[in-house]
Write a protein that holds these residues in place. Structure first.
Motif, PDB file in Angstrom:
ATOM      1  N   ARG A 198       9.301  -9.515   1.310  1.00  0.00           N
ATOM      2  CA  ARG A 198       8.426  -8.569   2.127  1.00  0.00           C
ATOM      3  C   ARG A 198       7.034  -8.305   1.494  1.00  0.00           C
ATOM      4  O   ARG A 198       6.090  -8.052   2.429  1.00  0.00           O
ATOM      5  N   LEU A 199       7.144  -8.243   0.051  1.00  0.00           N
ATOM      6  CA  LEU A 199       5.784  -7.983  -0.533  1.00  0.00           C
ATOM      7  C   LEU A 199       5.180  -9.437  -0.507  1.00  0.00           C
ATOM      8  O   LEU A 199       3.805  -9.418  -1.015  1.00  0.00           O
ATOM      9  N   GLY A 200       5.677 -10.476  -0.066  1.00  0.00           N
ATOM     10  CA  GLY A 200       5.067 -11.870  -0.125  1.00  0.00           C
ATOM     11  C   GLY A 200       4.917 -12.570  -1.616  1.00  0.00           C
ATOM     12  O   GLY A 200       4.196 -13.386  -1.846  1.00  0.00           O
TER      13      GLY A 200
ATOM     14  N   SER B 140       0.859  -1.296  -0.081  1.00  0.00           N
ATOM     15  CA  SER B 140       0.102  -0.021   0.102  1.00  0.00           C
ATOM     16  C   SER B 140       1.012   1.306  -0.219  1.00  0.00           C
ATOM     17  O   SER B 140       0.414   2.176  -0.689  1.00  0.00           O
ATOM     18  N   PHE B 141       1.860   1.257   0.813  1.00  0.00           N
ATOM     19  CA  PHE B 141       2.845   2.428   0.846  1.00  0.00           C
ATOM     20  C   PHE B 141       3.702   2.693  -0.802  1.00  0.00           C
ATOM     21  O   PHE B 141       3.590   3.666  -1.057  1.00  0.00           O
ATOM     22  N   LEU B 142       3.838   1.477  -0.978  1.00  0.00           N
ATOM     23  CA  LEU B 142       4.684   1.661  -2.496  1.00  0.00           C
ATOM     24  C   LEU B 142       3.580   2.326  -3.516  1.00  0.00           C
ATOM     25  O   LEU B 142       3.979   3.164  -4.452  1.00  0.00           O
ATOM     26  N   THR B 143       2.417   1.770  -3.419  1.00  0.00           N
ATOM     27  CA  THR B 143       1.466   2.414  -4.468  1.00  0.00           C
ATOM     28  C   THR B 143       1.216   3.781  -4.112  1.00  0.00           C
ATOM     29  O   THR B 143       1.058   4.594  -5.233  1.00  0.00           O
TER      30      THR B 143
ATOM     31  N   THR C  72      13.001   6.190  -6.670  1.00  0.00           N
ATOM     32  CA  THR C  72      13.677   7.580  -6.691  1.00  0.00           C
ATOM     33  C   THR C  72      12.606   8.523  -7.007  1.00  0.00           C
ATOM     34  O   THR C  72      11.850   8.967  -5.950  1.00  0.00           O
ATOM     35  N   LEU C  73      12.288   8.589  -8.067  1.00  0.00           N
ATOM     36  CA  LEU C  73      11.375   9.737  -8.409  1.00  0.00           C
ATOM     37  C   LEU C  73       9.912   9.155  -8.806  1.00  0.00           C
ATOM     38  O   LEU C  73       8.945   9.630  -9.123  1.00  0.00           O
ATOM     39  N   GLY C  74       9.914   7.682  -8.789  1.00  0.00           N
ATOM     40  CA  GLY C  74       8.590   6.928  -9.036  1.00  0.00           C
ATOM     41  C   GLY C  74       8.991   5.472  -8.623  1.00  0.00           C
ATOM     42  O   GLY C  74      10.059   4.965  -8.123  1.00  0.00           O
ATOM     43  N   ILE C  75       7.870   4.813  -8.773  1.00  0.00           N
ATOM     44  CA  ILE C  75       7.974   3.413  -8.263  1.00  0.00           C
ATOM     45  C   ILE C  75       7.067   2.319  -9.422  1.00  0.00           C
ATOM     46  O   ILE C  75       6.024   2.845  -9.842  1.00  0.00           O
ATOM     47  N   SER C  76       7.886   1.536  -9.956  1.00  0.00           N
ATOM     48  CA  SER C  76       7.440   0.590 -10.915  1.00  0.00           C
ATOM     49  C   SER C  76       7.498  -0.825 -10.448  1.00  0.00           C
ATOM     50  O   SER C  76       8.248  -1.417 -10.230  1.00  0.00           O
ATOM     51  N   ILE C  77       6.225  -1.302 -10.256  1.00  0.00           N
ATOM     52  CA  ILE C  77       6.100  -2.726  -9.962  1.00  0.00           C
ATOM     53  C   ILE C  77       5.382  -3.594 -11.011  1.00  0.00           C
ATOM     54  O   ILE C  77       4.017  -3.458 -10.993  1.00  0.00           O
TER      55      ILE C  77
END
Length: 76
Positions: free
Chosen positions: A53-55, A6-9, A70-75
């Protein structure tokens, strides 16, 4: 306590939170209630540790566990 996914999102979707994270990653994660283990995993930059940690299963680590913070997150 916040959960890591949720935090990363939130960081990926909220420009203000993203800016806070870019300026102070650990402080931002603490303020958002992430556990010590989650914060340590993210700060380590270790994909396997973050994936755990993300399961995610260990098999996913070799395929495509890509967390860019950094300036964004890609999952993917």
């Amino acid at each position: 306590m916040s959960d890591l996914k949720s935090f990363l999102t939130k960081v990926a979707q909220d420009p203000s939170l993203n800016s806070q994270y870019a300026a102070d990653p650990d402080g931002t994660m603490k303020a958002q209630g992430l556990s010590d283990a989650d914060r340590e995993a993210v700060l380590s930059g270790d994909r396997a540790q973050i994936g755990a940690r993300l399961g995610l299963s260990p098999q996913a680590f070799g395929v495509s566990v890509n967390v860019t913070i950094t300036l964004g997150i890609s999952i993917p």
